[in-house]
Design a protein around this motif. Structure first.
Motif, PDB file in Angstrom:
ATOM      1  N   MET A  86       0.808  -1.223   0.000  1.00 40.20           N
ATOM      2  CA  MET A  86       0.000   0.000   0.000  1.00 40.20           C
ATOM      3  C   MET A  86       0.838   1.269   0.000  1.00 40.20           C
ATOM      4  SD  MET A  86      -3.228  -0.843   2.500  1.00 40.20           S
ATOM      5  CE  MET A  86      -2.185  -1.170   3.924  1.00 40.20           C
ATOM      6  N   LEU A  87       1.970   1.263   0.699  1.00 39.98           N
ATOM      7  CA  LEU A  87       2.703   2.498   0.929  1.00 39.98           C
ATOM      8  C   LEU A  87       4.017   2.602   0.159  1.00 39.98           C
ATOM      9  CD1 LEU A  87       2.149   2.800   4.795  1.00 39.98           C
ATOM     10  CD2 LEU A  87       0.804   3.805   2.938  1.00 39.98           C
ATOM     11  N   ILE A  88       4.445   1.510  -0.466  1.00 35.42           N
ATOM     12  CA  ILE A  88       5.660   1.561  -1.279  1.00 35.42           C
ATOM     13  C   ILE A  88       5.322   1.338  -2.748  1.00 35.42           C
ATOM     14  CG2 ILE A  88       7.927   0.561  -1.719  1.00 35.42           C
ATOM     15  CD1 ILE A  88       8.093  -0.243   1.192  1.00 35.42           C
ATOM     16  N   HIS A  89       4.741   0.185  -3.050  1.00 35.99           N
ATOM     17  CA  HIS A  89       4.472  -0.163  -4.442  1.00 35.99           C
ATOM     18  C   HIS A  89       3.378   0.704  -5.053  1.00 35.99           C
ATOM     19  CE1 HIS A  89       6.979  -3.850  -4.490  1.00 35.99           C
ATOM     20  NE2 HIS A  89       6.673  -3.894  -3.207  1.00 35.99           N
ATOM     21  N   ALA A  90       2.274   0.910  -4.344  1.00 37.88           N
ATOM     22  CA  ALA A  90       1.133   1.630  -4.922  1.00 37.88           C
ATOM     23  C   ALA A  90       1.455   3.090  -5.253  1.00 37.88           C
ATOM     24  CB  ALA A  90      -0.072   1.526  -3.984  1.00 37.88           C
ATOM     25  N   PRO A  91       2.046   3.884  -4.342  1.00 37.56           N
ATOM     26  CA  PRO A  91       2.350   5.276  -4.710  1.00 37.56           C
ATOM     27  C   PRO A  91       3.302   5.406  -5.894  1.00 37.56           C
ATOM     28  CG  PRO A  91       2.472   4.983  -2.334  1.00 37.56           C
ATOM     29  CD  PRO A  91       2.365   3.616  -2.923  1.00 37.56           C
ATOM     30  N   LEU A  92       4.325   4.543  -5.938  1.00 39.03           N
ATOM     31  CA  LEU A  92       5.260   4.609  -7.056  1.00 39.03           C
ATOM     32  C   LEU A  92       4.597   4.192  -8.362  1.00 39.03           C
ATOM     33  CD1 LEU A  92       8.526   3.317  -5.393  1.00 39.03           C
ATOM     34  CD2 LEU A  92       8.225   5.511  -6.520  1.00 39.03           C
ATOM     35  N   ARG A  93       3.690   3.216  -8.287  1.00 40.87           N
ATOM     36  CA  ARG A  93       2.970   2.807  -9.499  1.00 40.87           C
ATOM     37  C   ARG A  93       2.030   3.909  -9.974  1.00 40.87           C
ATOM     38  NH1 ARG A  93       2.155  -2.471 -10.241  1.00 40.87           N
ATOM     39  NH2 ARG A  93       4.072  -2.570  -9.018  1.00 40.87           N
ATOM     40  N   LEU A  94       1.330   4.566  -9.044  1.00 37.96           N
ATOM     41  CA  LEU A  94       0.476   5.700  -9.410  1.00 37.96           C
ATOM     42  C   LEU A  94       1.290   6.804 -10.087  1.00 37.96           C
ATOM     43  CD1 LEU A  94      -1.759   6.047  -6.213  1.00 37.96           C
ATOM     44  CD2 LEU A  94      -2.579   5.528  -8.504  1.00 37.96           C
ATOM     45  N   PHE A  95       2.428   7.110  -9.519  1.00 34.12           N
ATOM     46  CA  PHE A  95       3.301   8.150 -10.054  1.00 34.12           C
ATOM     47  C   PHE A  95       3.753   7.798 -11.473  1.00 34.12           C
ATOM     48  CE2 PHE A  95       6.539  11.311  -8.023  1.00 34.12           C
ATOM     49  CZ  PHE A  95       6.165  12.266  -8.960  1.00 34.12           C
ATOM     50  N   LEU A  96       4.137   6.543 -11.685  1.00 33.45           N
ATOM     51  CA  LEU A  96       4.620   6.104 -12.994  1.00 33.45           C
ATOM     52  C   LEU A  96       3.526   6.180 -14.049  1.00 33.45           C
ATOM     53  CD1 LEU A  96       6.646   4.729 -14.936  1.00 33.45           C
ATOM     54  CD2 LEU A  96       5.858   2.530 -14.015  1.00 33.45           C
ATOM     55  N   VAL A  97       2.341   5.691 -13.739  1.00 41.17           N
ATOM     56  CA  VAL A  97       1.259   5.650 -14.734  1.00 41.17           C
ATOM     57  C   VAL A  97       0.867   7.061 -15.164  1.00 41.17           C
ATOM     58  CG1 VAL A  97      -1.116   4.905 -15.156  1.00 41.17           C
ATOM     59  CG2 VAL A  97       0.426   3.440 -13.866  1.00 41.17           C
ATOM     60  N   LEU A  98       0.896   8.016 -14.250  1.00 39.78           N
ATOM     61  CA  LEU A  98       0.570   9.396 -14.613  1.00 39.78           C
ATOM     62  C   LEU A  98       1.556   9.933 -15.644  1.00 39.78           C
ATOM     63  CD1 LEU A  98      -1.101  11.976 -14.160  1.00 39.78           C
ATOM     64  CD2 LEU A  98       0.497  12.559 -12.318  1.00 39.78           C
ATOM     65  N   GLN A  99       2.835   9.704 -15.440  1.00 34.23           N
ATOM     66  CA  GLN A  99       3.836  10.201 -16.395  1.00 34.23           C
ATOM     67  C   GLN A  99       3.774   9.414 -17.703  1.00 34.23           C
ATOM     68  OE1 GLN A  99       5.094  12.908 -15.159  1.00 34.23           O
ATOM     69  NE2 GLN A  99       4.187  12.364 -13.186  1.00 34.23           N
ATOM     70  N   PHE A 100       3.614   8.106 -17.602  1.00 36.97           N
ATOM     71  CA  PHE A 100       3.620   7.256 -18.791  1.00 36.97           C
ATOM     72  C   PHE A 100       2.372   7.460 -19.644  1.00 36.97           C
ATOM     73  CE2 PHE A 100       2.377   3.163 -20.750  1.00 36.97           C
ATOM     74  CZ  PHE A 100       3.447   2.997 -21.614  1.00 36.97           C
ATOM     75  N   GLY A 101       1.223   7.565 -18.996  1.00 36.68           N
ATOM     76  CA  GLY A 101      -0.029   7.613 -19.737  1.00 36.68           C
ATOM     77  C   GLY A 101      -0.484   8.986 -20.156  1.00 36.68           C
ATOM     78  N   LEU A 102       0.113  10.061 -19.582  1.00 38.49           N
ATOM     79  CA  LEU A 102      -0.425  11.390 -19.871  1.00 38.49           C
ATOM     80  C   LEU A 102       0.636  12.491 -19.936  1.00 38.49           C
ATOM     81  CD1 LEU A 102      -2.955  13.169 -20.280  1.00 38.49           C
ATOM     82  CD2 LEU A 102      -3.025  13.435 -17.786  1.00 38.49           C
ATOM     83  N   MET A 103       1.359  12.723 -18.846  1.00 41.78           N
ATOM     84  CA  MET A 103       2.087  13.975 -18.683  1.00 41.78           C
ATOM     85  C   MET A 103       3.228  14.148 -19.687  1.00 41.78           C
ATOM     86  SD  MET A 103       0.353  15.509 -16.496  1.00 41.78           S
ATOM     87  CE  MET A 103       1.420  16.926 -16.349  1.00 41.78           C
ATOM     88  N   PHE A 104       3.987  13.098 -19.941  1.00 44.86           N
ATOM     89  CA  PHE A 104       5.092  13.233 -20.893  1.00 44.86           C
ATOM     90  C   PHE A 104       4.562  13.548 -22.286  1.00 44.86           C
ATOM     91  CE2 PHE A 104       7.898  11.280 -24.093  1.00 44.86           C
ATOM     92  CZ  PHE A 104       9.041  12.048 -23.900  1.00 44.86           C
ATOM     93  N   ALA A 105       3.555  12.829 -22.730  1.00 39.52           N
ATOM     94  CA  ALA A 105       2.988  13.068 -24.056  1.00 39.52           C
ATOM     95  C   ALA A 105       2.340  14.450 -24.142  1.00 39.52           C
ATOM     96  CB  ALA A 105       1.970  11.982 -24.391  1.00 39.52           C
ATOM     97  N   LEU A 106       1.675  14.884 -23.083  1.00 36.34           N
ATOM     98  CA  LEU A 106       1.033  16.200 -23.079  1.00 36.34           C
ATOM     99  C   LEU A 106       2.065  17.313 -23.248  1.00 36.34           C
ATOM    100  CD1 LEU A 106      -1.565  17.879 -22.637  1.00 36.34           C
ATOM    101  CD2 LEU A 106      -1.051  17.817 -20.193  1.00 36.34           C
ATOM    102  N   SER A 107       3.155  17.250 -22.502  1.00 36.05           N
ATOM    103  CA  SER A 107       4.212  18.256 -22.624  1.00 36.05           C
ATOM    104  C   SER A 107       4.873  18.195 -23.997  1.00 36.05           C
ATOM    105  CB  SER A 107       5.251  18.042 -21.519  1.00 36.05           C
ATOM    106  OG  SER A 107       6.240  19.034 -21.554  1.00 36.05           O
ATOM    107  N   LEU A 108       5.046  16.990 -24.515  1.00 36.87           N
ATOM    108  CA  LEU A 108       5.654  16.840 -25.841  1.00 36.87           C
ATOM    109  C   LEU A 108       4.763  17.433 -26.923  1.00 36.87           C
ATOM    110  CD1 LEU A 108       7.977  15.641 -27.525  1.00 36.87           C
ATOM    111  CD2 LEU A 108       6.653  13.508 -27.642  1.00 36.87           C
ATOM    112  N   PHE A 109       3.450  17.212 -26.843  1.00 33.15           N
ATOM    113  CA  PHE A 109       2.524  17.758 -27.827  1.00 33.15           C
ATOM    114  C   PHE A 109       2.588  19.285 -27.858  1.00 33.15           C
ATOM    115  CE2 PHE A 109      -0.852  14.278 -28.684  1.00 33.15           C
ATOM    116  CZ  PHE A 109       0.149  13.384 -28.979  1.00 33.15           C
ATOM    117  N   ILE A 110       2.605  19.901 -26.685  1.00 33.57           N
ATOM    118  CA  ILE A 110       2.657  21.364 -26.630  1.00 33.57           C
ATOM    119  C   ILE A 110       3.978  21.870 -27.188  1.00 33.57           C
ATOM    120  CG2 ILE A 110       2.641  23.349 -25.085  1.00 33.57           C
ATOM    121  CD1 ILE A 110       0.758  21.829 -23.265  1.00 33.57           C
TER     122      ILE A 110
END
Length: 320
Positions: free
Chosen positions: A159-183
């Motif tokens: 809950m406190l090690i794997h889950a937060p790091l996985r949440l953080f990764l999916v946000l960058q992988f699924g959205l934020m990097f591509a969004l910044s690249l598009f702009i």
């Protein structure tokens, strides 16, 4: 200067010092991350959300939904900071020092720098920082997956090690990097205030490719590993994309499709595992000789099988 009375080259001493270092640096980096993002989102003008409205893309998310997602990441990291201080099990300490290490500290600093670059509209620097953040989180998640896998014996680690790091990764992988690249590449629309962008039907296929590609990878992870965290994260990101309308048709359809597919895939894998997975039956200790075979199926030398000891069919030769 006199030498320290401890041997700092000893592995146990080095692990202890690494844990102490993380107990200081991790909360500090998280505090800087939260403070910088909050200031850039609330105090500064234009804010993080206003910049997103000024540069709409085909994958731009609903800001409030992503804000809730980021708050969940911060809540998980706060729990992780508490776990660092209160950890007593050797396996948990090893996961913190060897699995996560300084990766999360670096990620928090990079995210704080990204927030500054975003509000100043330094989109090239923002894209570079997002790439560094993605690689850092990908590395830490791979290390955790290979060497420190989550287990039901230590639920707080999950809950406190794997889950937060996985949440953080999916946000960058699924959205934020591509969004910044598009702009940065100019794949944006002309905003109108108020109202939707005038040319929102342009650039549909890059956004469709990002949504399709990242979610196919996520779907494979959900099916292979029955990953609940990835399923919830990817579904949440898809919802944030199609809720903010208008969107190009291909992007809108793909986002809705994967909003449905991720939960269905997770439920389907659990049903398959529960009812259709082959289950092996282990013989009680000492019963291998009775059945003439070991648990692996090999015959035991000098033993008689059930067919030798049990009833046999009587043929004509037996009666004479």
């Amino acid at each position: 200067m006199d030498a320290l009375p401890i041997d700092t080259s000893h592995p146990a001493v080095r692990d202890y010092l690494s844990l102490i270092r993380l107990q200081v640096l991790t909360p500090l980096s998280l505090l800087i991350n939260i403070a910088t993002v909050v200031v850039c989102a609330v105090v500064v003008t234009p804010s993080i959300g206003e910049i997103s409205k000024q540069f709409p893309t085909s994958i731009s998310p609903k800001p409030i939904i992503i804000a809730i997602y980021v708050a969940a990441i911060y809540a998980g990291q706060l729990g992780y900071c508490v776990l660092i201080v209160l950890a007593r099990k050797a396996e948990t300490k090893r996961t913190i020092t060897k699995g996560v290490g300084l990766s999360l500290v670096i990620a928090n600093w990079v995210m704080a720098l990204w927030a500054v670059a975003w509000v100043f509209q330094w989109f090239l620097l923002s894209t570079v920082l997002q790439g560094i953040l993605l690689l850092t989180l990908l590395y830490s998640n791979i290390v955790l997956l290979i060497y420190h896998q989550p287990t039901s014996a230590r639920p707080f680690d999950t809950m406190l090690i794997h889950a937060p790091l996985r949440l953080f990764l999916v946000l960058q992988f699924g959205l934020m990097f591509a969004l910044s690249l598009f702009i940065n590449l100019g794949l944006t629309y002309t905003p109108t205030t108020p109202g939707p962008p005038r040319d929102y039907a342009e650039h549909p296929w890059p956004g469709f490719g990002v949504v399709l590609g990242t979610n196919l990878v996520g779907l494979a992870v959900v099916i292979i590993r029955r990953d609940i965290v990835w399923c919830v994260s990817a579904t949440w990101i898809c919802i944030s994309i199609w809720v903010l309308r208008p969107k190009p048709g291909p992007v809108y359809i793909a986002a809705i499709l994967f909003t449905v597919l991720h939960p269905l895939a997770l439920i389907g894998t659990y049903i398959y595992s529960r009812f259709y997975t082959r289950r092996t039956i282990a013989l009680p200790p000492g019963d291998e000789a009775l059945y003439g075979r070991t648990e692996s199926g090999r015959a035991i030398a000098g033993s008689q099988s059930v067919s030798d000891n049990g009833p046999r069919e009587v043929d004509e030769d037996t009666w004479g």
